[in-house]
Scaffold this motif. Structure first.
Motif, PDB file in Angstrom:
ATOM      1  N   GLU A 175      -5.868   5.737  -2.723  1.00 15.77           N
ATOM      2  CA  GLU A 175      -5.558   4.313  -2.683  1.00 15.77           C
ATOM      3  C   GLU A 175      -6.847   3.492  -2.773  1.00 15.77           C
ATOM      4  O   GLU A 175      -7.292   2.896  -1.796  1.00 15.77           O
ATOM      5  CB  GLU A 175      -4.794   3.965  -1.408  1.00 15.77           C
ATOM      6  CG  GLU A 175      -3.403   4.553  -1.339  1.00 15.77           C
ATOM      7  CD  GLU A 175      -2.676   4.178  -0.068  1.00 15.77           C
ATOM      8  OE1 GLU A 175      -1.482   3.846  -0.137  1.00 15.77           O
ATOM      9  OE2 GLU A 175      -3.303   4.219   1.011  1.00 15.77           O
ATOM     10  N   TRP A 176      -7.421   3.456  -3.946  1.00 14.02           N
ATOM     11  CA  TRP A 176      -8.693   2.754  -4.126  1.00 14.02           C
ATOM     12  C   TRP A 176      -8.556   1.263  -3.880  1.00 14.02           C
ATOM     13  O   TRP A 176      -9.547   0.581  -3.567  1.00 14.02           O
ATOM     14  CB  TRP A 176      -9.221   2.992  -5.549  1.00 14.02           C
ATOM     15  CG  TRP A 176      -9.532   4.422  -5.837  1.00 14.02           C
ATOM     16  CD1 TRP A 176      -8.830   5.274  -6.648  1.00 14.02           C
ATOM     17  CD2 TRP A 176     -10.619   5.198  -5.317  1.00 14.02           C
ATOM     18  NE1 TRP A 176      -9.407   6.518  -6.671  1.00 14.02           N
ATOM     19  CE2 TRP A 176     -10.510   6.505  -5.857  1.00 14.02           C
ATOM     20  CE3 TRP A 176     -11.670   4.924  -4.439  1.00 14.02           C
ATOM     21  CZ2 TRP A 176     -11.407   7.526  -5.562  1.00 14.02           C
ATOM     22  CZ3 TRP A 176     -12.566   5.938  -4.141  1.00 14.02           C
ATOM     23  CH2 TRP A 176     -12.428   7.223  -4.701  1.00 14.02           C
ATOM     24  N   SER A 177      -7.357   0.737  -4.008  1.00 11.19           N
ATOM     25  CA  SER A 177      -7.163  -0.703  -3.887  1.00 11.19           C
ATOM     26  C   SER A 177      -7.078  -1.184  -2.439  1.00 11.19           C
ATOM     27  O   SER A 177      -7.050  -2.385  -2.192  1.00 11.19           O
ATOM     28  CB  SER A 177      -5.878  -1.120  -4.612  1.00 11.19           C
ATOM     29  OG  SER A 177      -4.739  -0.558  -3.963  1.00 11.19           O
ATOM     30  N   LYS A 178      -7.018  -0.269  -1.489  1.00  8.79           N
ATOM     31  CA  LYS A 178      -6.777  -0.659  -0.104  1.00  8.79           C
ATOM     32  C   LYS A 178      -8.026  -0.507   0.770  1.00  8.79           C
ATOM     33  O   LYS A 178      -8.887   0.325   0.509  1.00  8.79           O
ATOM     34  CB  LYS A 178      -5.620   0.155   0.478  1.00  8.79           C
ATOM     35  CG  LYS A 178      -4.309  -0.109  -0.233  1.00  8.79           C
ATOM     36  CD  LYS A 178      -3.147   0.568   0.454  1.00  8.79           C
ATOM     37  CE  LYS A 178      -1.833   0.240  -0.252  1.00  8.79           C
ATOM     38  NZ  LYS A 178      -0.676   0.891   0.389  1.00  8.79           N
ATOM     39  N   ALA A 179      -8.062  -1.318   1.826  1.00  5.23           N
ATOM     40  CA  ALA A 179      -9.198  -1.277   2.745  1.00  5.23           C
ATOM     41  C   ALA A 179      -9.198   0.017   3.550  1.00  5.23           C
ATOM     42  O   ALA A 179     -10.254   0.535   3.915  1.00  5.23           O
ATOM     43  CB  ALA A 179      -9.147  -2.481   3.682  1.00  5.23           C
ATOM     44  N   PHE A 180      -8.009   0.548   3.829  1.00  6.47           N
ATOM     45  CA  PHE A 180      -7.882   1.771   4.607  1.00  6.47           C
ATOM     46  C   PHE A 180      -7.090   2.787   3.787  1.00  6.47           C
ATOM     47  O   PHE A 180      -5.891   2.975   3.981  1.00  6.47           O
ATOM     48  CB  PHE A 180      -7.190   1.488   5.941  1.00  6.47           C
ATOM     49  CG  PHE A 180      -7.747   0.277   6.627  1.00  6.47           C
ATOM     50  CD1 PHE A 180      -9.033   0.296   7.138  1.00  6.47           C
ATOM     51  CD2 PHE A 180      -7.005  -0.885   6.725  1.00  6.47           C
ATOM     52  CE1 PHE A 180      -9.559  -0.825   7.755  1.00  6.47           C
ATOM     53  CE2 PHE A 180      -7.522  -2.011   7.340  1.00  6.47           C
ATOM     54  CZ  PHE A 180      -8.817  -1.983   7.860  1.00  6.47           C
ATOM     55  N   PHE A 224      -7.518  -5.585  11.414  1.00  2.64           N
ATOM     56  CA  PHE A 224      -7.089  -6.172  10.156  1.00  2.64           C
ATOM     57  C   PHE A 224      -5.777  -6.928  10.336  1.00  2.64           C
ATOM     58  O   PHE A 224      -5.611  -8.044   9.838  1.00  2.64           O
ATOM     59  CB  PHE A 224      -6.933  -5.067   9.105  1.00  2.64           C
ATOM     60  CG  PHE A 224      -6.567  -5.580   7.740  1.00  2.64           C
ATOM     61  CD1 PHE A 224      -7.492  -6.295   6.985  1.00  2.64           C
ATOM     62  CD2 PHE A 224      -5.303  -5.353   7.207  1.00  2.64           C
ATOM     63  CE1 PHE A 224      -7.161  -6.770   5.716  1.00  2.64           C
ATOM     64  CE2 PHE A 224      -4.967  -5.828   5.951  1.00  2.64           C
ATOM     65  CZ  PHE A 224      -5.897  -6.536   5.210  1.00  2.64           C
ATOM     66  N   LYS A 225      -4.847  -6.344  11.081  1.00  3.19           N
ATOM     67  CA  LYS A 225      -3.566  -6.998  11.338  1.00  3.19           C
ATOM     68  C   LYS A 225      -3.761  -8.281  12.139  1.00  3.19           C
ATOM     69  O   LYS A 225      -3.164  -9.311  11.854  1.00  3.19           O
ATOM     70  CB  LYS A 225      -2.622  -6.047  12.076  1.00  3.19           C
ATOM     71  CG  LYS A 225      -2.112  -4.896  11.233  1.00  3.19           C
ATOM     72  CD  LYS A 225      -1.242  -3.974  12.066  1.00  3.19           C
ATOM     73  CE  LYS A 225      -0.770  -2.777  11.224  1.00  3.19           C
ATOM     74  NZ  LYS A 225       0.037  -1.833  12.042  1.00  3.19           N
ATOM     75  N   ASN A 226      -4.617  -8.218  13.174  1.00  6.80           N
ATOM     76  CA  ASN A 226      -4.859  -9.384  14.020  1.00  6.80           C
ATOM     77  C   ASN A 226      -5.512 -10.520  13.245  1.00  6.80           C
ATOM     78  O   ASN A 226      -5.260 -11.697  13.504  1.00  6.80           O
ATOM     79  CB  ASN A 226      -5.732  -9.008  15.219  1.00  6.80           C
ATOM     80  CG  ASN A 226      -5.004  -8.095  16.196  1.00  6.80           C
ATOM     81  OD1 ASN A 226      -3.772  -8.112  16.261  1.00  6.80           O
ATOM     82  ND2 ASN A 226      -5.742  -7.306  16.955  1.00  6.80           N
ATOM     83  N   SER A 227      -6.358 -10.154  12.287  1.00 10.86           N
ATOM     84  CA  SER A 227      -7.053 -11.174  11.505  1.00 10.86           C
ATOM     85  C   SER A 227      -6.105 -11.929  10.585  1.00 10.86           C
ATOM     86  O   SER A 227      -6.401 -13.028  10.132  1.00 10.86           O
ATOM     87  CB  SER A 227      -8.172 -10.540  10.670  1.00 10.86           C
ATOM     88  OG  SER A 227      -7.634  -9.724   9.637  1.00 10.86           O
ATOM     89  N   ARG A 228      -4.951 -11.324  10.309  1.00  7.88           N
ATOM     90  CA  ARG A 228      -3.969 -11.943   9.411  1.00  7.88           C
ATOM     91  C   ARG A 228      -2.934 -12.770  10.164  1.00  7.88           C
ATOM     92  O   ARG A 228      -2.092 -13.428   9.565  1.00  7.88           O
ATOM     93  CB  ARG A 228      -3.257 -10.862   8.586  1.00  7.88           C
ATOM     94  CG  ARG A 228      -4.165 -10.152   7.622  1.00  7.88           C
ATOM     95  CD  ARG A 228      -3.462  -8.941   7.008  1.00  7.88           C
ATOM     96  NE  ARG A 228      -2.321  -9.340   6.206  1.00  7.88           N
ATOM     97  CZ  ARG A 228      -2.371  -9.626   4.907  1.00  7.88           C
ATOM     98  NH1 ARG A 228      -3.526  -9.576   4.269  1.00  7.88           N
ATOM     99  NH2 ARG A 228      -1.291  -9.965   4.235  1.00  7.88           N
TER     100      ARG A 228
END
Length: 282
Positions: A134-139, A268-272
């Motif tokens: 999954e090159w497109s994802k941060a994780f 990442f979830k909290n930042s959104r």
């Protein structure tokens, strides 16, 4: 690795008859729908063939490959469905240091993303080039065809097999091999006399019948020996102390990687979360 002793004659298997494939891409659509895979922005690419998307990816688990050839002086098309071969003894499972891949008794080779440490050994080991990152994802994690394991467990057929109007037959491996042999014998003029997947990589849960020679269609030539045997043959050359240390380090890395990934995902979830949502939570 597999989940205990598996009777490969009873594992569910795809018999894909390329002489009956019309190139409708119904299997591609069904796969996208069932697995809730995003559409990809692609460009037409005719270097290898006329297929689109030009390659499998984290968003494309199966695709119809196009091959053009000459027949009686006329240009013709041949099609075949590219997908995970769901090997009887999968190389991806044998090289995974944390057991994220497993051959199931039902047939599909499944992947447990909670175990994955992102080493990508599976991508290197697979002789068919199936697992994608999954090159497109941060994780990122690894993605590939699941064989619709959740459906198969409930006695249903995979989405692609259900959608295909002509080319895919699905059933026990012994029955699919018997049917393939019957077709070869009854119509020798129609079929190239080989069953791809019968012995390749030690045998797979995907079998192909073709009219053209396999190499002309672009099928990969792989050893008929189960690939995990090569893995262990190579490991025997490594001193035991290094294997022990390597196994320990893999375990430590897995726990650290998993803990770090969970922490980053939470951040990442909290930042959104929107400011007003945070105030409501407080």
């Amino acid at each position: 690795m597999s989940g205990g002793h598996i009777d490969f004659n009873k594992t569910k298997t795809f018999l894909i008859d390329t002489t009956k494939c019309t190139g409708c891409r119904g299997c591609q659509v069904a796969c996208k729908q069932w697995n809730q895979l995003k559409a990809e922005k692609t460009v037409f690419f005719s270097g290898e063939g006329y297929q689109n998307p030009p390659a499998m990816s984290e968003y494309t688990f199966t695709r119809i490959k196009f091959r053009d050839y000459q027949k009686h002086g006329q240009n013709e098309f041949a099609f075949y469905k590219e997908m995970c071969m769901h090997c009887n003894e999968p190389a991806c499972a044998s090289v995974c240091p944390v057991g994220a891949f497993k051959k199931t008794a039902e047939g599909p080779v499944v992947y447990d993303e909670k175990r994955c440490i992102g080493c990508r050994f599976c991508m290197v080991a697979c002789p068919f080039g199936i697992p994608k990152y999954e090159w497109s994802k941060a994780f990122p994690l690894v993605r590939k065809c699941t064989g619709c394991y959740s459906r198969v467990k409930e006695g249903l057929q995979p989405a692609c097999a259900t959608a295909c109007p002509t080319a895919i037959t699905y059933g026990n491996r012994a029955d699919m091999l018997q049917e393939a042999e019957r077709r070869l014998k009854s119509r020798p003029d129609r079929y190239f006399q080989a069953i791809y997947g019968k012995e390749e990589a030690g045998g797979t849960s995907v079998l192909y019948l073709t009219h053209q020679p396999l190499d002309e269609l672009g099928f990969k030539q792989v050893t008929k020996r189960p690939l995990p045997s090569y893995t262990w043959q190579a490991l025997r050359l490594v001193p035991g102390i290094f294997l022990g240390v390597g196994g320990t380090l893999s375990a430590i890395t897995w726990f650290q990687h998993r803990k770090e990934r969970i922490r980053r995902e939470e951040e990442f979830k909290n930042s959104r979360v929107k400011p007003e949502q945070k105030e409501e939570d407080q």
